[in-house]
Design a protein around this motif. Structure first.
Motif, PDB file in Angstrom:
ATOM      1  N   UNK A  42       0.808  -1.224   0.000  1.00 21.61           N
ATOM      2  CA  UNK A  42       0.000   0.000   0.000  1.00 21.61           C
ATOM      3  C   UNK A  42       0.839   1.271   0.000  1.00 21.61           C
ATOM      4  N   UNK A  43       1.971   1.219  -0.648  1.00 22.67           N
ATOM      5  CA  UNK A  43       2.812   2.399  -0.805  1.00 22.67           C
ATOM      6  C   UNK A  43       2.529   3.008  -2.177  1.00 22.67           C
ATOM      7  N   UNK A  44       2.489   4.317  -2.246  1.00 25.45           N
ATOM      8  CA  UNK A  44       2.404   5.032  -3.518  1.00 25.45           C
ATOM      9  C   UNK A  44       3.800   5.519  -3.853  1.00 25.45           C
ATOM     10  N   UNK A  45       4.242   5.269  -5.065  1.00 27.91           N
ATOM     11  CA  UNK A  45       5.583   5.674  -5.471  1.00 27.91           C
ATOM     12  C   UNK A  45       5.454   6.630  -6.651  1.00 27.91           C
ATOM     13  N   UNK A  46       5.842   7.874  -6.411  1.00 29.23           N
ATOM     14  CA  UNK A  46       5.799   8.911  -7.438  1.00 29.23           C
ATOM     15  C   UNK A  46       7.178   9.005  -8.066  1.00 29.23           C
ATOM     16  N   UNK A  47       7.221   9.006  -9.401  1.00 31.68           N
ATOM     17  CA  UNK A  47       8.494   9.141 -10.109  1.00 31.68           C
ATOM     18  C   UNK A  47       8.375  10.324 -11.063  1.00 31.68           C
ATOM     19  N   UNK A  48       9.371  11.198 -11.033  1.00 37.03           N
ATOM     20  CA  UNK A  48       9.331  12.410 -11.848  1.00 37.03           C
ATOM     21  C   UNK A  48      10.703  12.693 -12.440  1.00 37.03           C
ATOM     22  N   UNK A  49      10.749  12.840 -13.769  1.00 37.14           N
ATOM     23  CA  UNK A  49      11.977  13.289 -14.425  1.00 37.14           C
ATOM     24  C   UNK A  49      12.026  14.798 -14.275  1.00 37.14           C
ATOM     25  N   UNK A  50      13.155  15.315 -13.837  1.00 37.25           N
ATOM     26  CA  UNK A  50      13.295  16.754 -13.634  1.00 37.25           C
ATOM     27  C   UNK A  50      14.743  17.168 -13.859  1.00 37.25           C
ATOM     28  N   UNK A  51      14.990  18.451 -13.805  1.00 41.13           N
ATOM     29  CA  UNK A  51      16.345  18.970 -13.966  1.00 41.13           C
ATOM     30  C   UNK A  51      16.464  19.810 -15.219  1.00 41.13           C
ATOM     31  N   UNK A  52      17.216  20.877 -15.131  1.00 40.84           N
ATOM     32  CA  UNK A  52      17.388  21.783 -16.265  1.00 40.84           C
ATOM     33  C   UNK A  52      18.561  21.397 -17.146  1.00 40.84           C
ATOM     34  N   UNK A  53      19.686  21.104 -16.544  1.00 40.81           N
ATOM     35  CA  UNK A  53      20.893  20.813 -17.319  1.00 40.81           C
ATOM     36  C   UNK A  53      21.014  19.310 -17.560  1.00 40.81           C
ATOM     37  N   UNK A  54      20.907  18.556 -16.503  1.00 42.45           N
ATOM     38  CA  UNK A  54      21.022  17.100 -16.585  1.00 42.45           C
ATOM     39  C   UNK A  54      19.716  16.490 -16.081  1.00 42.45           C
ATOM     40  N   UNK A  55      19.119  15.623 -16.904  1.00 41.94           N
ATOM     41  CA  UNK A  55      17.888  14.984 -16.452  1.00 41.94           C
ATOM     42  C   UNK A  55      18.168  14.063 -15.277  1.00 41.94           C
TER      43      UNK A  55
END
Length: 84
Positions: A42-55
């Motif tokens: 019952x864990x929610x795992x959020x994944x987000x690609x971010x970053x300006x110079x290096x992803x």
């Protein structure tokens, strides 16, 4: 997605500070995740690609605590292919 009501565990606060992860990055991941997973515990795992110079990939592991999301830990990695 609307910003969920959340709080950070002591561990998550420490990881965010160590990894220089801003509150705005956390909220962006919670509101607009690249991927959202549920696991068997019952864990929610959020994944987000971010970053300006290096992803980079921000991984936020949460669980429900009453009406709020409790952020258990925050992981920051450049190994996007492995974890996404």
């Amino acid at each position: 997605m609307e910003k969920p009501d959340y709080f950070l565990s002591k561990h998550a606060k420490e990881r965010a500070q160590e990894r220089l992860i801003r509150k705005s990055d956390i909220e962006e991941a919670l509101c607009k995740p690249t991927k959202l997973l549920y696991n068997e515990k019952d864990k929610l795992i959020f994944k987000k690609i971010y970053g300006n110079i290096e992803n980079r990939l921000l991984i936020i592991v949460t669980e429900r605590s009453g009406q709020k999301l409790k952020i258990i830990t925050i992981i920051d990695t450049t190994n996007i292919k492995k974890y996404l």
